[in-house]
Enzyme design. Structure first.
Site, short mmCIF file in Angstrom:
data_model
loop_
_atom_site.label_atom_id
_atom_site.label_comp_id
_atom_site.label_asym_id
_atom_site.label_seq_id
_atom_site.Cartn_x
_atom_site.Cartn_y
_atom_site.Cartn_z
N ALA A 187 0.82 -1.22 0.00
CA ALA A 187 0.00 0.00 0.00
C ALA A 187 0.85 1.26 0.00
O ALA A 187 1.70 1.45 0.88
CB ALA A 187 -0.90 -0.01 1.23
N TYR A 237 7.99 11.32 -4.01
CA TYR A 237 7.61 9.91 -3.95
C TYR A 237 8.82 9.02 -3.60
O TYR A 237 8.79 8.22 -2.67
CB TYR A 237 7.00 9.47 -5.29
CG TYR A 237 6.96 7.98 -5.46
CD1 TYR A 237 6.06 7.21 -4.73
CD2 TYR A 237 7.86 7.33 -6.30
CE1 TYR A 237 6.07 5.83 -4.85
CE2 TYR A 237 7.86 5.96 -6.43
CZ TYR A 237 6.96 5.21 -5.71
OH TYR A 237 6.96 3.85 -5.81
N ARG A 250 10.53 14.74 -21.10
CA ARG A 250 9.70 14.97 -19.92
C ARG A 250 10.63 15.36 -18.76
O ARG A 250 11.67 14.72 -18.57
CB ARG A 250 8.94 13.68 -19.59
CG ARG A 250 7.95 13.78 -18.45
CD ARG A 250 7.13 12.50 -18.32
NE ARG A 250 7.93 11.32 -17.99
CZ ARG A 250 7.42 10.11 -17.78
NH1 ARG A 250 6.12 9.91 -17.88
NH2 ARG A 250 8.22 9.10 -17.48
C1 WQD Z 1 8.99 4.90 -19.33
C2 WQD Z 1 9.66 5.52 -20.53
C3 WQD Z 1 9.33 7.89 -20.63
C4 WQD Z 1 5.01 7.79 -21.29
C5 WQD Z 1 8.00 5.64 -13.36
C6 WQD Z 1 8.46 6.15 -12.03
C7 WQD Z 1 9.15 5.05 -11.26
C8 WQD Z 1 8.26 3.82 -11.15
C9 WQD Z 1 7.77 3.41 -12.50
C10 WQD Z 1 6.92 3.71 -9.16
C11 WQD Z 1 10.36 6.85 -20.22
C12 WQD Z 1 8.66 7.23 -21.81
C13 WQD Z 1 6.32 7.42 -21.09
C14 WQD Z 1 4.64 8.39 -22.53
C15 WQD Z 1 6.94 8.20 -23.26
N1 WQD Z 1 7.11 4.07 -10.35
N2 WQD Z 1 7.27 7.63 -22.04
N3 WQD Z 1 5.63 8.56 -23.47
O1 WQD Z 1 9.13 7.32 -15.60
O2 WQD Z 1 10.56 5.31 -16.16
O3 WQD Z 1 9.15 5.31 -14.14
O4 WQD Z 1 7.17 4.51 -13.18
O5 WQD Z 1 7.69 3.22 -8.38
O6 WQD Z 1 9.47 5.52 -10.03
O7 WQD Z 1 9.35 7.25 -12.23
O8 WQD Z 1 8.06 5.09 -16.30
O9 WQD Z 1 6.35 4.31 -17.87
O10 WQD Z 1 6.38 6.76 -17.21
O11 WQD Z 1 8.18 5.89 -18.68
O12 WQD Z 1 7.76 8.40 -24.15
O13 WQD Z 1 3.48 8.79 -22.79
O14 WQD Z 1 8.63 5.85 -21.48
O15 WQD Z 1 9.91 9.14 -21.00
O16 WQD Z 1 11.51 6.91 -21.04
P1 WQD Z 1 9.30 5.87 -15.59
P2 WQD Z 1 7.14 5.52 -17.50
#
Ligand code: WQD
Length: 292
Positions: A75, A141, A274
């Site tokens: 959670a 976070y 981003r």
């Molecule tokens: C993956 C890749 C984006 C969306 C996050 C958290 C991390 C964990 C998992 C909890 C990146 C790219 C994404 C989109 C894109 N969470 N992307 N277009 O940011 O690596 O990790 O989730 O614990 O802490 O930070 O995951 O799936 O958002 O992105 O190009 O519409 O896909 O830039 O390279 P992220 P994500």
């Protein structure tokens, strides 16, 4: 003989999949979830369910009702962007864990498996990322999860509660429960929405990273492997362990794989980077392979 496992967040994407597996393996399962993101329908009917927040003082009554052998603590709030705009909400991640740990102390529950995250590392300084990589979260976070890990270490020192903190990389895939994130912010479910027709296109965040094809590279770990790791971690392992595949794939790799599998072209827009995104991340998973 199975154990009795208390699963917090057992109605969520990962928690519900672990609950099902625990039950299939003969464990007794008690689930608590505040249903802020989780869904009651995802909780296997064989589990005992309490609609309860981890910060609720009534949590202790759950421990009073029956002896619990181990806690699995999923959670938490986990939206990185939201944690920056509403940090107060995210302090519940810390308060919830402390409330659970205090109940464990009172009822002599000796072990906890904790959902941590690669977000505790912040911007990678060396690759692949080992458990010894410095921790410097760049989101509130990630900071709350790091405080939780340190809190676990305190409770181990002071009260002898053994813990495993599993640092997840990018968890993806289907655990067979038809979980659908209603408002996804992550790459896999967003692509799924585009293929399913509920979203027009995918925006690729950044094409000028220092990576083989210019798009961001991440370590995607299959949720089913993650579930396996949790089942083993009930009995084995201690301290901090990365859970990643050990391989990095770019956004463009992922799109190509989905297109190949779904036999369809995914409409893509190439957008700017981003904020806060590292170029590339890959886990060192040697510790998980060795211990789990
Ligand atoms: C993956 C890749 C984006 C969306 C996050 C958290 C991390 C964990 C998992 C909890 C990146 C790219 C994404 C989109 C894109 N969470 N992307 N277009 O940011 O690596 O990790 O989730 O614990 O802490 O930070 O995951 O799936 O958002 O992105 O190009 O519409 O896909 O830039 O390279 P992220 P994500």
């Amino acid at each position: 003989m199975g154990s009795t496992v208390l699963v917090t967040g057992g109605a969520g994407y990962i928690g519900s999949a672990v609950v099902k597996r625990l039950l299939d393996q003969g464990h007794a399962v008690i689930v608590i979830d505040n249903l802020s993101k989780g869904r009651k329908e995802l909780v296997d009917e064989r589990a005992v369910f309490y609609h309860l927040d981890t910060t609720d003082p009534k949590l202790i009554e759950v421990f009073k009702k029956q002896p619990i052998n181990v806690v699995m603590h999923f959670a938490a709030y986990k939206a990185v962007g939201e944690s920056m705009s509403d940090p107060l909400k995210y302090t519940d991640n810390i308060r919830g864990l402390v409330n659970v740990l205090d109940a464990m102390v009172q009822y002599k529950v000796r072990r906890i498996v904790f959902s941590s995250t690669a977000a505790v590392y912040g911007m990678p300084k060396a690759m692949p990322i080992t458990e010894e990589h410095p921790t410097a979260p760049i989101s509130y976070y990630g900071f709350t999860k790091l405080v939780c890990e340190q809190t676990l270490a305190w409770y181990k020192d002071v009260h002898g509660i053994d813990f495993v903190a599993l640092r997840y990389f990018n968890v993806a895939g289907d655990a067979g429960l038809d979980y659908v994130d209603p408002a996804p912010a992550n790459l896999f479910p967003i692509i799924a929405e585009v293929i399913g027709g509920t979203r027009k296109e995918l925006t690729v965040f950044g094409t000028d990273y220092d990576t083989p094809d210019g798009s961001g590279v991440r370590d995607y770990v299959d949720i089913n492997d993650l579930v396996d790791a949790h089942i083993v971690a009930i009995e084995k392992g201690t301290g901090i362990i990365n859970l990643g595949s050990g391989s990095g794939y770019s956004v463009k790799d992922v799109i190509a794989a989905f297109e190949d599998e779904a036999k369809t072209k995914i409409p893509v827009i190439f957008g700017p980077r981003r904020a806060g995104d590292p170029a590339a991340i890959a886990a060192s998973n040697g510790k998980a392979l060795y211990i789990l």
